[in-house]
Design a protein around this motif. Sequence first.
Motif, PDB file in Angstrom:
ATOM      1  N   GLY A   1       0.739  -1.388  -0.149  1.00 11.79           N
ATOM      2  CA  GLY A   1       0.053   0.077  -0.025  1.00 11.79           C
ATOM      3  C   GLY A   1       0.773   1.288   0.031  1.00 11.79           C
ATOM      4  N   LEU A   2       1.867   1.316   0.503  1.00 11.14           N
ATOM      5  CA  LEU A   2       2.650   2.415   0.722  1.00 11.14           C
ATOM      6  C   LEU A   2       3.550   3.061  -0.532  1.00 11.14           C
ATOM      7  N   PRO A   3       3.103   4.112  -1.099  1.00 13.77           N
ATOM      8  CA  PRO A   3       3.715   4.736  -2.254  1.00 13.77           C
ATOM      9  C   PRO A   3       5.050   5.228  -1.930  1.00 13.77           C
ATOM     10  N   LEU A   4       6.158   4.629  -2.528  1.00 16.52           N
ATOM     11  CA  LEU A   4       7.432   5.017  -2.314  1.00 16.52           C
ATOM     12  C   LEU A   4       8.088   6.187  -3.340  1.00 16.52           C
ATOM     13  N   ARG A   5       9.062   6.747  -3.022  1.00 15.75           N
ATOM     14  CA  ARG A   5       9.507   8.137  -3.906  1.00 15.75           C
ATOM     15  C   ARG A   5      11.148   7.836  -4.380  1.00 15.75           C
ATOM     16  N   ILE A   6      11.423   8.078  -5.573  1.00 14.25           N
ATOM     17  CA  ILE A   6      12.820   8.012  -5.974  1.00 14.25           C
ATOM     18  C   ILE A   6      13.040   9.317  -6.760  1.00 14.25           C
ATOM     19  N   THR A   7      14.059   9.964  -6.650  1.00 12.26           N
ATOM     20  CA  THR A   7      14.626  10.853  -7.640  1.00 12.26           C
ATOM     21  C   THR A   7      15.698  10.678  -8.537  1.00 12.26           C
ATOM     22  N   PHE A   8      15.396  10.634  -9.716  1.00 14.40           N
ATOM     23  CA  PHE A   8      16.667  10.059 -10.796  1.00 14.40           C
ATOM     24  C   PHE A   8      16.727  11.314 -11.969  1.00 14.40           C
ATOM     25  N   ASN A   9      17.972  11.650 -11.879  1.00 19.21           N
ATOM     26  CA  ASN A   9      17.996  12.689 -12.996  1.00 19.21           C
ATOM     27  C   ASN A   9      17.195  14.014 -12.712  1.00 19.21           C
ATOM     28  N   ASP A  10      17.142  14.593 -11.563  1.00 17.45           N
ATOM     29  CA  ASP A  10      16.532  15.624 -11.068  1.00 17.45           C
ATOM     30  C   ASP A  10      14.904  15.449 -11.255  1.00 17.45           C
ATOM     31  N   THR A  11      14.391  14.425 -11.490  1.00 13.95           N
ATOM     32  CA  THR A  11      12.939  14.167 -11.624  1.00 13.95           C
ATOM     33  C   THR A  11      12.333  13.116 -10.344  1.00 13.95           C
TER      34      THR A  11
ATOM     35  N   VAL B   1       7.056   8.107  -8.349  1.00 17.96           N
ATOM     36  CA  VAL B   1       6.424   7.564  -7.323  1.00 17.96           C
ATOM     37  C   VAL B   1       6.223   5.985  -7.641  1.00 17.96           C
ATOM     38  N   TYR B   2       6.358   5.033  -6.863  1.00 16.61           N
ATOM     39  CA  TYR B   2       6.430   3.717  -7.302  1.00 16.61           C
ATOM     40  C   TYR B   2       5.891   3.018  -6.257  1.00 16.61           C
ATOM     41  N   GLN B   3       5.197   1.853  -6.536  1.00 22.46           N
ATOM     42  CA  GLN B   3       4.973   0.821  -5.446  1.00 22.46           C
ATOM     43  C   GLN B   3       5.474  -0.616  -5.943  1.00 22.46           C
ATOM     44  N   ILE B   4       5.721  -1.276  -4.851  1.00 27.52           N
ATOM     45  CA  ILE B   4       6.340  -2.851  -5.064  1.00 27.52           C
ATOM     46  C   ILE B   4       5.107  -3.728  -5.229  1.00 27.52           C
ATOM     47  N   ASN B   5       4.960  -4.625  -6.017  1.00 26.83           N
ATOM     48  CA  ASN B   5       4.092  -5.454  -6.017  1.00 26.83           C
ATOM     49  C   ASN B   5       4.434  -6.696  -5.793  1.00 26.83           C
ATOM     50  N   THR B   6       5.816  -7.104  -5.284  1.00 31.55           N
ATOM     51  CA  THR B   6       6.435  -8.402  -4.962  1.00 31.55           C
ATOM     52  C   THR B   6       6.244  -8.818  -3.619  1.00 31.55           C
TER      53      THR B   6
ATOM     54  N   ILE C   1       7.223  -3.790 -10.134  1.00 30.30           N
ATOM     55  CA  ILE C   1       7.057  -2.421  -9.591  1.00 30.30           C
ATOM     56  C   ILE C   1       6.017  -1.549 -10.437  1.00 30.30           C
ATOM     57  N   LEU C   2       5.186  -0.879  -9.648  1.00 32.16           N
ATOM     58  CA  LEU C   2       4.220   0.015 -10.429  1.00 32.16           C
ATOM     59  C   LEU C   2       4.985   1.478 -10.355  1.00 32.16           C
ATOM     60  N   LEU C   3       5.181   2.015 -11.562  1.00 35.99           N
ATOM     61  CA  LEU C   3       6.026   3.234 -11.710  1.00 35.99           C
ATOM     62  C   LEU C   3       5.002   4.271 -12.412  1.00 35.99           C
ATOM     63  N   ASN C   4       4.595   5.182 -11.526  1.00 43.15           N
ATOM     64  CA  ASN C   4       3.846   6.087 -12.076  1.00 43.15           C
ATOM     65  C   ASN C   4       2.285   5.391 -12.591  1.00 43.15           C
ATOM     66  N   GLY C   5       2.078   4.397 -12.002  1.00 41.94           N
ATOM     67  CA  GLY C   5       0.885   3.703 -12.445  1.00 41.94           C
ATOM     68  C   GLY C   5       1.017   2.757 -13.698  1.00 41.94           C
ATOM     69  N   GLU C   6       2.516   2.475 -14.038  1.00 39.89           N
ATOM     70  CA  GLU C   6       2.619   1.497 -15.157  1.00 39.89           C
ATOM     71  C   GLU C   6       3.659   0.377 -14.467  1.00 39.89           C
ATOM     72  N   LYS C   7       3.165  -0.838 -14.916  1.00 40.09           N
ATOM     73  CA  LYS C   7       4.029  -1.837 -14.394  1.00 40.09           C
ATOM     74  C   LYS C   7       5.372  -2.007 -15.008  1.00 40.09           C
ATOM     75  N   ILE C   8       6.341  -2.091 -14.424  1.00 38.91           N
ATOM     76  CA  ILE C   8       7.753  -2.553 -14.656  1.00 38.91           C
ATOM     77  C   ILE C   8       8.264  -3.867 -13.720  1.00 38.91           C
ATOM     78  N   ILE C   9       8.932  -4.649 -14.661  1.00 38.30           N
ATOM     79  CA  ILE C   9       9.746  -5.759 -14.108  1.00 38.30           C
ATOM     80  C   ILE C   9      11.027  -5.669 -14.227  1.00 38.30           C
ATOM     81  N   LEU C  10      11.776  -5.797 -12.943  1.00 45.02           N
ATOM     82  CA  LEU C  10      12.958  -5.582 -12.898  1.00 45.02           C
ATOM     83  C   LEU C  10      13.532  -7.113 -12.314  1.00 45.02           C
TER      84      LEU C  10
ATOM     85  N   GLY D   1       6.278  -3.559 -21.186  1.00 50.08           N
ATOM     86  CA  GLY D   1       5.746  -2.298 -20.402  1.00 50.08           C
ATOM     87  C   GLY D   1       6.829  -1.226 -20.943  1.00 50.08           C
ATOM     88  N   PRO D   2       6.584   0.007 -20.284  1.00 48.81           N
ATOM     89  CA  PRO D   2       7.295   1.263 -20.723  1.00 48.81           C
ATOM     90  C   PRO D   2       8.805   1.023 -20.551  1.00 48.81           C
TER      91      PRO D   2
END
Length: 84
Positions: A10-20, A23-28, A40-49, A63-64
């Motif tokens: 449930g908890l949204p997490l934040r990261i700053t990368f290249n001055d941007t 917000v992401y959430q972990i779904n694992t 990971i849901l990054l700004n609402g889009e699913k990313i697999i790492l 994904g994006p």
Amino acid sequence: MFTGEKIKMGLPLRITFNDTDYVYQINTSPITPATSELEILLNGEKIILQKDARRVWVQAGEGPVIEPDFAQALGRSVALRFRM
């Protein structure tokens, strides 16, 4: 008790990368030191790492597309938060 199923944390997490800011959430779940794939849901889009053979976090699946350095930064962020 965890059965290896993926649940949305449930908890949204934040990261700053290249001055941007992102917000992401972990779904694992559960996340352990042996975890080698993250959803990971990054700004609402699913990313697999995934950790590759060199133990570097890289993007996998559909994904994006994100920058390789950003994928590594996201993986490190999760690893530090969960002491992987």
